[in-house]
Design an enzyme around this catalytic site. Structure first.
Site, PDB file in Angstrom:
ATOM      1  N   ASP A 139     157.309  39.081  13.493  1.00 38.63           N
ATOM      2  CA  ASP A 139     157.517  37.996  14.398  1.00 38.63           C
ATOM      3  C   ASP A 139     158.483  38.840  16.229  1.00 38.63           C
ATOM      4  OD1 ASP A 139     158.380  35.536  15.830  1.00 38.63           O
ATOM      5  OD2 ASP A 139     158.113  34.777  14.331  1.00 38.63           O
TER       6      ASP A 139
ATOM      7  N   THR B 216     147.371  34.683  21.441  1.00 39.15           N
ATOM      8  CA  THR B 216     146.614  33.020  21.539  1.00 39.15           C
ATOM      9  C   THR B 216     147.517  31.843  22.154  1.00 39.15           C
ATOM     10  OG1 THR B 216     147.391  32.745  18.924  1.00 39.15           O
ATOM     11  CG2 THR B 216     145.138  33.596  19.300  1.00 39.15           C
ATOM     12  N   ASP B 217     146.181  31.412  22.727  1.00 35.50           N
ATOM     13  CA  ASP B 217     146.890  29.615  23.469  1.00 35.50           C
ATOM     14  C   ASP B 217     148.016  29.079  22.640  1.00 35.50           C
ATOM     15  OD1 ASP B 217     145.317  30.945  26.151  1.00 35.50           O
ATOM     16  OD2 ASP B 217     143.506  29.681  25.403  1.00 35.50           O
TER      17      ASP B 217
ATOM     18  N   ASP C   6     150.512  38.848  24.574  1.00 37.19           N
ATOM     19  CA  ASP C   6     148.552  39.020  25.109  1.00 37.19           C
ATOM     20  C   ASP C   6     148.601  38.464  23.519  1.00 37.19           C
ATOM     21  OD1 ASP C   6     145.985  39.520  24.482  1.00 37.19           O
ATOM     22  OD2 ASP C   6     146.174  41.398  23.903  1.00 37.19           O
TER      23      ASP C   6
ATOM     24  N   ASP D 135     144.065  43.255  18.323  1.00 36.61           N
ATOM     25  CA  ASP D 135     143.220  44.403  18.800  1.00 36.61           C
ATOM     26  C   ASP D 135     143.722  45.310  18.801  1.00 36.61           C
ATOM     27  OD1 ASP D 135     143.190  43.476  20.951  1.00 36.61           O
ATOM     28  OD2 ASP D 135     141.942  42.248  21.738  1.00 36.61           O
TER      29      ASP D 135
END
Length: 123
Positions: free
Chosen positions: A66, A87-88, A85, A15
Site C-alpha cells: 500500500d 486508477t480513478d 499512476d 503495468d
C-alpha cells in the site's frame, strides 16, 4: 522543470509503462515502484512484455504494498519526481478502500520529495 531526475517514485503503474518511459531518460538512476497488486505486474510481464519487462530492470525496485504505508517510511527529500499512476477510484473522495486523498498522504508525499521536485498524477 526539475533540475535533477535521479530518483523517481512511481505509485501504481504496475503495468510497467511509466517505468519504461522513465528509463528512456539517462539521468534517471533509480526508480521505486509501489503497487498494491502483484498479480497485475505478473500478468503484464507475461502478456505485455513490451511494458512489463521493464519492472525487472536493475535500476527499478518494486515494492508490493500500500502506497500510504510505504510513503510513511520514506526519508525526507528522497525523490526528485513522484508519479501517481493510479486508477480513478483510488483518488475519488469518499472511497473507503485505497483512499489516497487525505492530508497525511499529501504531507508524506511532500516530505519525501526534494526541494524543487514534482508530483504528477496520471489517472
Amino acid at each position: 522543470s526539475v533540475s535533477e531526475v535521479k530518483n523517481v517514485l512511481v505509485i501504481g503503474g504496475g503495468d510497467g509503462g511509466v517505468v519504461r518511459e522513465l528509463l528512456k531518460d539517462s539521468r534517471v538512476e533509480k526508480i521505486t515502484l509501489v503497487d498494491i497488486d502483484k498479480e497485475v505486474m505478473d500478468v503484464c510481464k507475461q502478456y505485455i512484455p513490451s511494458m512489463g519487462k521493464y519492472l525487472d530492470d536493475e535500476r527499478v525496485t518494486v515494492v508490493v504494498g500500500d502506497a500510504k504505508d510505504f510513503i510513511k517510511t520514506c526519508g525526507d527529500d528522497e525523490f526528485d519526481i513522484i508519479i501517481l499512476d493510479v486508477t480513478d477510484y483510488a483518488i475519488v473522495e469518499g472511497e473507503e478502500d485505497n483512499q489516497l486523498l487525505d492530508k497525511e498522504f499529501y504531507t508524506n508525499l511532500r516530505n519525501a520529495m526534494k526541494d524543487g521536485g514534482v508530483v504528477s498524477y496520471q489517472a
